[in-house]
Design a protein around this motif. Structure first.
Motif, mmCIF file in Angstrom:
data_model
loop_
_atom_site.group_PDB
_atom_site.id
_atom_site.type_symbol
_atom_site.label_atom_id
_atom_site.label_comp_id
_atom_site.label_asym_id
_atom_site.label_seq_id
_atom_site.Cartn_x
_atom_site.Cartn_y
_atom_site.Cartn_z
ATOM 1 N N ARG A 47 6.665 129.894 141.491
ATOM 2 C CA ARG A 47 7.111 130.132 140.111
ATOM 3 C C ARG A 47 8.526 130.690 140.181
ATOM 4 O O ARG A 47 8.781 131.685 140.860
ATOM 5 C CB ARG A 47 6.176 131.110 139.403
ATOM 6 C CG ARG A 47 4.780 130.514 139.195
ATOM 7 C CD ARG A 47 3.787 131.528 138.693
ATOM 8 N NE ARG A 47 4.120 131.978 137.351
ATOM 9 C CZ ARG A 47 3.602 133.073 136.815
ATOM 10 N NH1 ARG A 47 2.766 133.842 137.484
ATOM 11 N NH2 ARG A 47 3.928 133.418 135.583
ATOM 12 N N ASP A 66 8.405 131.153 135.309
ATOM 13 C CA ASP A 66 7.613 129.972 135.007
ATOM 14 C C ASP A 66 6.195 130.356 134.615
ATOM 15 O O ASP A 66 5.629 131.320 135.152
ATOM 16 C CB ASP A 66 7.510 129.067 136.243
ATOM 17 C CG ASP A 66 8.694 128.150 136.416
ATOM 18 O OD1 ASP A 66 9.082 127.492 135.428
ATOM 19 O OD2 ASP A 66 9.217 128.072 137.544
ATOM 20 N N ALA A 67 5.608 129.588 133.735
ATOM 21 C CA ALA A 67 4.188 129.728 133.403
ATOM 22 C C ALA A 67 3.361 129.209 134.578
ATOM 23 O O ALA A 67 3.864 128.461 135.431
ATOM 24 C CB ALA A 67 3.872 128.932 132.139
ATOM 25 N N ASP A 68 2.105 129.587 134.610
ATOM 26 C CA ASP A 68 1.210 129.134 135.678
ATOM 27 C C ASP A 68 1.163 127.615 135.787
ATOM 28 O O ASP A 68 1.070 127.080 136.888
ATOM 29 C CB ASP A 68 -0.212 129.663 135.452
ATOM 30 C CG ASP A 68 -0.319 131.169 135.633
ATOM 31 O OD1 ASP A 68 0.549 131.774 136.287
ATOM 32 O OD2 ASP A 68 -1.297 131.750 135.110
ATOM 33 N N ASP A 69 1.250 126.926 134.658
ATOM 34 C CA ASP A 69 1.128 125.468 134.699
ATOM 35 C C ASP A 69 2.339 124.765 135.316
ATOM 36 O O ASP A 69 2.317 123.557 135.521
ATOM 37 C CB ASP A 69 0.825 124.910 133.306
ATOM 38 C CG ASP A 69 1.972 125.037 132.321
ATOM 39 O OD1 ASP A 69 2.988 125.693 132.636
ATOM 40 O OD2 ASP A 69 1.851 124.483 131.211
ATOM 41 N N ALA A 70 3.371 125.505 135.655
ATOM 42 C CA ALA A 70 4.549 124.925 136.303
ATOM 43 C C ALA A 70 4.428 124.919 137.820
ATOM 44 O O ALA A 70 5.217 124.259 138.512
ATOM 45 C CB ALA A 70 5.808 125.698 135.902
ATOM 46 N N GLU A 71 3.444 125.635 138.364
ATOM 47 C CA GLU A 71 3.365 125.828 139.821
ATOM 48 C C GLU A 71 3.335 124.525 140.606
ATOM 49 O O GLU A 71 4.013 124.410 141.630
ATOM 50 C CB GLU A 71 2.178 126.709 140.180
ATOM 51 C CG GLU A 71 2.426 128.165 139.869
ATOM 52 C CD GLU A 71 1.330 129.086 140.374
ATOM 53 O OE1 GLU A 71 0.664 128.746 141.377
ATOM 54 O OE2 GLU A 71 1.150 130.154 139.773
ATOM 55 N N ASP A 72 2.570 123.532 140.178
ATOM 56 C CA ASP A 72 2.504 122.276 140.931
ATOM 57 C C ASP A 72 3.861 121.582 140.963
ATOM 58 O O ASP A 72 4.300 121.096 142.017
ATOM 59 C CB ASP A 72 1.440 121.344 140.348
ATOM 60 C CG ASP A 72 0.022 121.822 140.617
ATOM 61 O OD1 ASP A 72 -0.178 122.679 141.510
ATOM 62 O OD2 ASP A 72 -0.898 121.330 139.922
ATOM 63 N N ASP A 73 4.540 121.535 139.808
ATOM 64 C CA ASP A 73 5.849 120.883 139.758
ATOM 65 C C ASP A 73 6.901 121.671 140.542
ATOM 66 O O ASP A 73 7.756 121.076 141.209
ATOM 67 C CB ASP A 73 6.307 120.707 138.309
ATOM 68 C CG ASP A 73 5.526 119.616 137.581
ATOM 69 O OD1 ASP A 73 4.937 118.745 138.258
ATOM 70 O OD2 ASP A 73 5.501 119.651 136.339
ATOM 71 N N HIS A 103 10.254 122.438 132.893
ATOM 72 C CA HIS A 103 9.471 123.591 132.448
ATOM 73 C C HIS A 103 10.412 124.691 131.977
ATOM 74 O O HIS A 103 11.326 125.094 132.696
ATOM 75 C CB HIS A 103 8.599 124.135 133.586
ATOM 76 C CG HIS A 103 7.512 123.202 133.979
ATOM 77 N ND1 HIS A 103 6.293 123.179 133.353
ATOM 78 C CD2 HIS A 103 7.463 122.248 134.945
ATOM 79 C CE1 HIS A 103 5.537 122.257 133.910
ATOM 80 N NE2 HIS A 103 6.216 121.676 134.875
#
Length: 168
Positions: free
Chosen positions: A72, A118-125, A153
């Motif tokens: 993140r 970053d939000a948690d949902d950005a981790e993969d990207d 993101h």
């Protein structure tokens, strides 16, 4: 002057523990003459957003260099006296150094205005982008597309008082 200091989550935890961003010299990003010239804008909010994004890109590079860091991006917005943030005049409008400034000494975390993460949902990207940086730097268009995916993101805004729960 508002400057944007790129970090990782472990870097933010260390800053919280020590009470300062540092040690110096620190690389940060700000609205510099080169950034103004490159973006051809007089809108200070737009220019500060560009400086924040430059710091987010630098945070991605820090993440790529630290396999143990959470994926993140982290940027701390800090207000410093203008004289403390020095842009390299020789870089001019070199796109690699747009908005980059150096701060000679550590900055008290108490001077921070906000933290952007970053939000948690950005981790993969972000993870994929960190892995693709080397190839993107060497001109691989697919890798650059992956890096650009992290930039899609938006960083979330947190108050400085929220740092303890962020680094928890």
């Amino acid at each position: 002057m508002r400057v944007y200091v790129p970090l990782t989550l472990p870097g933010l935890a260390e800053a919280h523990k020590t009470g300062e961003l540092g040690p110096g010299p620190l690389t940060a990003y700000a609205v510099t003459p080169g950034l103004r010239e490159w973006y051809v804008s007089d809108d200070i909010e737009e220019l500060e957003y560009a400086a924040l994004n430059r710091a987010a890109a630098a945070s991605l590079r820090l993440i790529a260099g630290d396999p143990s860091a959470a994926r993140r991006r982290v940027v701390v917005a800090v207000d410093v006296p203008d004289k403390d943030a020095a842009a390299d005049p020789d870089r001019g409008v070199d796109s690699a150094g747009l908005g980059e400034v150096r701060i000679a000494a550590a900055v008290p975390l108490a001077k921070a205005a906000a933290v952007h993460i970053d939000a948690d949902d950005a981790e993969d990207d972000v993870s994929a982008a960190a892995a693709a940086l080397g190839a993107a730097d060497h001109g691989d268009d697919d890798a650059q597309f992956t890096v650009d995916g992290a930039e899609d993101h938006e960083l979330l805004w947190f108050g400085v008082q929220e740092i303890p729960s962020i680094v928890g």
